[in-house]
Design a protein around this motif. Sequence first.
Motif, PDB file in Angstrom:
ATOM      1  N   GLY A  70       1.027  -1.483  -0.054  1.00  0.00           N
ATOM      2  CA  GLY A  70      -0.370  -0.114  -0.193  1.00  0.00           C
ATOM      3  C   GLY A  70       0.885   1.221   0.318  1.00  0.00           C
ATOM      4  N   GLY A  71       0.884   2.114  -0.940  1.00  0.00           N
ATOM      5  CA  GLY A  71       2.201   2.901  -1.734  1.00  0.00           C
ATOM      6  C   GLY A  71       1.831   4.241  -0.955  1.00  0.00           C
ATOM      7  N   SER A  72       0.613   4.310  -0.614  1.00  0.00           N
ATOM      8  CA  SER A  72       0.432   5.388   0.425  1.00  0.00           C
ATOM      9  C   SER A  72       0.758   5.611   1.989  1.00  0.00           C
ATOM     10  N   MET A  73       1.309   4.369   2.400  1.00  0.00           N
ATOM     11  CA  MET A  73       1.797   5.108   3.655  1.00  0.00           C
ATOM     12  C   MET A  73       3.158   5.148   3.620  1.00  0.00           C
ATOM     13  N   SER A  74       3.199   6.070   4.307  1.00  0.00           N
ATOM     14  CA  SER A  74       5.053   6.143   4.718  1.00  0.00           C
ATOM     15  C   SER A  74       6.299   5.809   5.299  1.00  0.00           C
ATOM     16  N   THR A  75       6.923   5.810   4.809  1.00  0.00           N
ATOM     17  CA  THR A  75       8.493   5.480   5.396  1.00  0.00           C
ATOM     18  C   THR A  75       8.419   5.726   7.283  1.00  0.00           C
ATOM     19  N   LEU A  76       8.552   5.312   8.449  1.00  0.00           N
ATOM     20  CA  LEU A  76       8.713   5.701   9.328  1.00  0.00           C
ATOM     21  C   LEU A  76      10.154   5.751   9.217  1.00  0.00           C
ATOM     22  N   LEU A  77      10.706   4.916   9.870  1.00  0.00           N
ATOM     23  CA  LEU A  77      12.015   4.400  10.057  1.00  0.00           C
ATOM     24  C   LEU A  77      12.804   3.861   8.385  1.00  0.00           C
ATOM     25  N   ASP A  78      13.870   4.582   8.423  1.00  0.00           N
ATOM     26  CA  ASP A  78      15.129   4.197   6.814  1.00  0.00           C
ATOM     27  C   ASP A  78      15.828   3.526   7.361  1.00  0.00           C
ATOM     28  N   ALA A  79      16.245   2.964   7.253  1.00  0.00           N
ATOM     29  CA  ALA A  79      18.003   2.380   8.068  1.00  0.00           C
ATOM     30  C   ALA A  79      19.171   2.313   6.964  1.00  0.00           C
ATOM     31  N   GLN A  80      19.823   2.706   5.667  1.00  0.00           N
ATOM     32  CA  GLN A  80      20.031   2.634   5.325  1.00  0.00           C
ATOM     33  C   GLN A  80      22.090   1.940   4.918  1.00  0.00           C
ATOM     34  N   GLY A  81      22.704   1.326   4.268  1.00  0.00           N
ATOM     35  CA  GLY A  81      24.138   1.062   3.884  1.00  0.00           C
ATOM     36  C   GLY A  81      24.632   0.629   5.735  1.00  0.00           C
ATOM     37  N   LEU A  82      23.727   0.422   6.243  1.00  0.00           N
ATOM     38  CA  LEU A  82      24.414  -0.268   7.765  1.00  0.00           C
ATOM     39  C   LEU A  82      26.374  -1.135   7.417  1.00  0.00           C
ATOM     40  N   HIS A  83      26.896  -0.039   8.227  1.00  0.00           N
ATOM     41  CA  HIS A  83      27.955  -0.927   8.251  1.00  0.00           C
ATOM     42  C   HIS A  83      28.387  -1.351  10.271  1.00  0.00           C
ATOM     43  N   LYS A  84      28.699  -2.426  10.469  1.00  0.00           N
ATOM     44  CA  LYS A  84      29.258  -1.863  12.032  1.00  0.00           C
ATOM     45  C   LYS A  84      30.073  -3.499  12.717  1.00  0.00           C
ATOM     46  N   ALA A  85      31.572  -2.905  12.765  1.00  0.00           N
ATOM     47  CA  ALA A  85      32.405  -3.970  13.105  1.00  0.00           C
ATOM     48  C   ALA A  85      32.717  -4.201  14.762  1.00  0.00           C
ATOM     49  N   TYR A  86      32.977  -5.206  15.253  1.00  0.00           N
ATOM     50  CA  TYR A  86      33.268  -5.419  16.239  1.00  0.00           C
ATOM     51  C   TYR A  86      34.589  -5.660  15.951  1.00  0.00           C
ATOM     52  N   GLY A  87      35.508  -5.036  16.875  1.00  0.00           N
ATOM     53  CA  GLY A  87      36.544  -5.386  16.457  1.00  0.00           C
ATOM     54  C   GLY A  87      36.808  -6.643  14.678  1.00  0.00           C
ATOM     55  N   PRO A  88      37.433  -7.362  15.006  1.00  0.00           N
ATOM     56  CA  PRO A  88      37.275  -8.571  13.368  1.00  0.00           C
ATOM     57  C   PRO A  88      36.325  -8.696  13.650  1.00  0.00           C
ATOM     58  N   THR A  89      35.050  -8.713  13.557  1.00  0.00           N
ATOM     59  CA  THR A  89      33.946  -9.288  13.409  1.00  0.00           C
ATOM     60  C   THR A  89      33.522  -8.363  12.813  1.00  0.00           C
ATOM     61  N   THR A  90      32.721  -8.326  11.407  1.00  0.00           N
ATOM     62  CA  THR A  90      31.456  -7.458  11.312  1.00  0.00           C
ATOM     63  C   THR A  90      30.481  -8.064  11.290  1.00  0.00           C
TER      64      THR A  90
END
Lengths: 174, 751, 236
Positions: free
Chosen positions: C9-29
């Motif tokens: 239903g395209g009428s609903m607006s995007t509330l939360l938009d996370a994009q291209g998230l990168h996160k590493a804990y030390g050597p662990t990606t």
Amino acid sequence: MTIATAFLALLEGQPQHGYDLKRAYDQHFAGDRPLHYGQVYTTLAKLLRHGLVTVDGVGGDSGPDRKRYTITDAGVTDVQRWLDEPEKPDQYLQSDLYAKVIGALLTGRSAAAVLDVQREEHLVAMRELTRRKQAGDLADRIICDHALFHLDADLRWLEHTATLLDDLAVQVRR
Amino acid sequence: MAELALGVRLAFPSGRRGWLRTAMATAGVAIGAAALLLGASVPVMLDARQARMEARADSVAGVEVPPGETLIVAGVESQWGSNAVRGRLIWPESPGAPLPPGVPAFPGDQQMYASPALRAALAGPDGETLRRQMPYEVIGTIAPSGLSGPHEYAYYAGYKRAESLVGSGSWRVDRFGYVLEGERGPGTYVVVAAMLATLLLPVAIFIGAALRFGADTRDRRLAAIRLVGADSRAVLRIALGESLVPAGLGLAAGTLLYLVVRGRAADLRLFDVSVFPADIRPVPVLALLVVAVIVALSAGMTLLGFRGVAVEPLGVFRRSTVWNGRLWWRLLPLAASLWLLQPVLAGAANPDEDRAGLGVVLLVIALIPLVPYLVPLVARVLPGGSASWQLASQQLRQNPAASTRAVTGIVVAVTGAIALHTFFGAASVRRATPDNPADPAYVLQAPGRQTPAAMRERTATFEQVDGIRAGTVAKYILYGGRDATGTGYLVVGDCATLRQIATFDRCADGDAFVQGDTGRTVTTLDTGHIEPTPGTKVAVPAGARPARFVGTDAQGVNVGLLLTPSIVPASLARAEPWFVETRMYEGDDAPGTAAGQLRGLAAEIDPLAQFTAIAPEYDKFASLRVALNLGSAVILLMMGVGLLLDVASRLHDRRRLLGVLAAVGARRSTVIWSVLLQALVPVLAGLALAIGVGVGLGAVLMRMSQVPVLFSASAVLAPVAVGSALVLATTVGVLLPAARRVTTTEELRYE
Amino acid sequence: MTAGVRAEGGSMSTLLDAQGLHKAYGPTTALAGADLRVRAGEIVSVMGPSGSGKSTLLHCAAGLTRPDAGHVGYDGQELSMLDDVRRSALRRREFGFVFQFGQLVPELTALQNVALPLRLDGVSRRTAERRATGLMDRLGLADKARSRPGELSGGQQQRVAVARALVTGPRVIFADEPTGALDSVAGEQVMEMLTTAAREAGAAVVLVTHDARVAAYADRGIVVRDGRSSERMGVR
Ligand SMILES: Nc1ncnc2c1ncn2[C@@H]1O[C@H](COP(=O)(O)OP(=O)(O)O)[C@@H](O)[C@H]1O
Ligand SMILES: [Mg+2]
């Protein structure tokens, strides 16, 4: 899955002679029922007729064994369409799905994508069942649950397979 | 505000560990609060005591009061065992004479009002000997308003003869409440402050240990609260609110404890000072300050616990403090204290006491950063080998701060105890002998003229007491002019007695001796006048040979004339000496009651005679030693409980690891030994440090008090023994069962 | 294909938009370019094998963890630009959380736990507890208000957590394996209550799970694998 689709998938990996095609098919798809030669040539003829493969006769005269088959663009599209189309969520679909995974691996396509597509198809079905279950009475719930648990088992197998894809790819290409 | 309230709410925990944590912190705060309240009461106490003493002060300070509505007073300062006895012989010159505070009416001649303590002593064992010092009929009790404290020995006796002694032993007063001389210095406050500071240190350490106990649960809780939307400051406020509960409860319990101690205050005595419970009231400002300090202390310990800790919604993260083993900053306090103590150590004649005191305190504090350095060092130096030691040593090296926190308190307490015990030990060795070996143990200085025979008889009287040798001389003070400061003596006595006073070549009756430049004649100081007045002129005999005073006399005297009885001129024989002095030397075989007997004999000769004990008759540190033992016991106990909490919580933190070790088949003894070693090695290392520093500190104290440096093994080892016994008891008694429980793999199932 | 009717239903607006998230804990990606888009009121499942970065994605999206790279937009603001106070306020008012376990405060009763976010937000105790009671009644917890979490079953605890997540009327509920510690019946109950209540309240739900039957409660799903998400699914 048809023999024709399987051949197309095998040919997308590399052009092959009919004899090699039969061997590869038997190895990956046939299970304990190898192909007859007759089936091989009728299938190849059908593919030629539909323009999905071409043949480049090496010797030109002495029988099909001398002919090498190559997939055409139309054939590649056909393979793609096959892989993109999720199987209908059904109870014992592993063999079909397995064939698709192998097919993807053989053609160098993403087997994970195949699984993802299938998962989504399963989930769509499961969502629908869940909705029905939430709306229905206890009997409905139990019936839906039966289906849900089976689909869940499929999915878990899918998930499991997905983690083994790398190893499988090595084996298939060998 | 809502957050503080929530924190308060959270401090009432569910679960055993939570309760234990709150209870322990409360106990720590209570002890601290009680101590602080007592400290805050010290000024009032001293002031009240001072006020009582001022109200009854009768010292006219050399001013002559003309007769009128006056009371004649003579002072008898005496001693019974470790108690000073304040005696006053009084006689009213008119019905309107001032009545001493606490005395309902003037006693008749030879009657007295006595303090409750004195009455009890007179009724007690050996009371007859004491009675000889005050052979008056007891007709009543002195009310508290006339006493400095409930345990003071005091009496007011009616003594008609005092009338005839005005100017030579008695004096007139027209009121009570003269200004007291010799006010207490600011030193008292400084001492109290230092005591409180040293007391607060272990209390703070204890509160810290209590708050750390179960900190993991608190951390989880705070993270959970953070998740639902508390920001980091709100979480801090919640934690502060949480700390308010032990602070509040502790304050209440501490006040209760304080009231109990206060109620028992009448039973306590320190340095001959006893206090009426009514006089123990905290200074209002200080009491408020105590509340503030307590709240600040628990809040401070809480905030300190959050140092380097980030409470995040997903959990509590300790900024991984890479163990900073650098030594130099840990040595700074030590260096500073040594610098402060340097004059004492170098043996300077008159070290600055404030500076030295600060140095002593700093030396104790300097231990705190040293212990965490020492422990990994020991862990590294000790040879490896067994699996259990390997486990323990790894843990010690990686996290020495955690392993030593509780130990530090014990080390500090033991160090202090060793220092003070060795010091008191050495000080009490000194008491048996007078400062100057040539001095007698006791001296009686009685007014009045005595014939040589009477003086011999007096000597004989005192020599009746076992182990006592005596000698009696008549002492005149030489008049040196109206403003002269230099003193000299004219001493009359037989050869045997003169030999006790001075050295000379030989002596026979008829000999005379001089010290210094006396000139041709000397003039005695007339008695009976407050202003210096010249008295009898005495020619220095021609054949006088040189002599030197010995003992303490030699210090204050630059000229002197010593005469044997037969060469005494008639004019001098008629003159009244300044006093007749009987010197008593105590042999080793003298009984412990000798002092009391001698005082009794002296009082029988003349109640107004001045009896001085030159060597202390009792161990004046005894009461302090008791207080010290009590104090170190309390502190060590607190430390023991703190250690217990610490060990238990560390065990709790690592129970999973231990369980896994046990599950993979490590022998239980290996696991238990590793836990034990982990607890014991820091303690042993710390105690070794405590011995070193404690002995050093003791030496400093001895030097400062000019006590010969001397150590007794028991003074050093007793605190160590108590400290290690405590540690052993806590670890073996609590750790082992806990460790056993942890190492049963059962626990793992619930993880 | 019938999939994702609601979602599309395209009428609903995007509330939360996370994009291209990168996160590493030390050597662990943990995350290597993951996206997550949540529209108002929809329920999105996040699936994937364990260790694939699902939780990390949720944490980043909720502003609990700061990603090394990438953007998280919520309602027109960039989460990583907000300070702790503002992010905390967001958690208090706009977000709700249901985790696998450990998010309840053991010292507080169930009612106090549910009322906690309101109390932290300065709502009076009366009002807060009234609202909490209402919600708990609806979740079948009426008789458990005075119990401590330790006295409740796992399913009841999770329902308390659901009530707490909903009490402030949030716009997004982040649920990380909410049924992970429950048996299938209790899990179903919790899921049913969570989704029903969220739908009624119009709250979006980000539902991290490895269980397809749980994910089936969502309107659409994404898959995280090796720190990468496949958003294409369900929006095809
Ligand atoms: N706080 C952390 N510290 C170190 N590594 C972490 C941390 N959180 C997650 N990881 C790692 O990141 C990866 C992804 O974790 P996570 O997001 O929890 O996966 P999932 O929830 O899908 O199981 C895992 O390899 C995990 O070990
Ligand atoms: Mg996870």
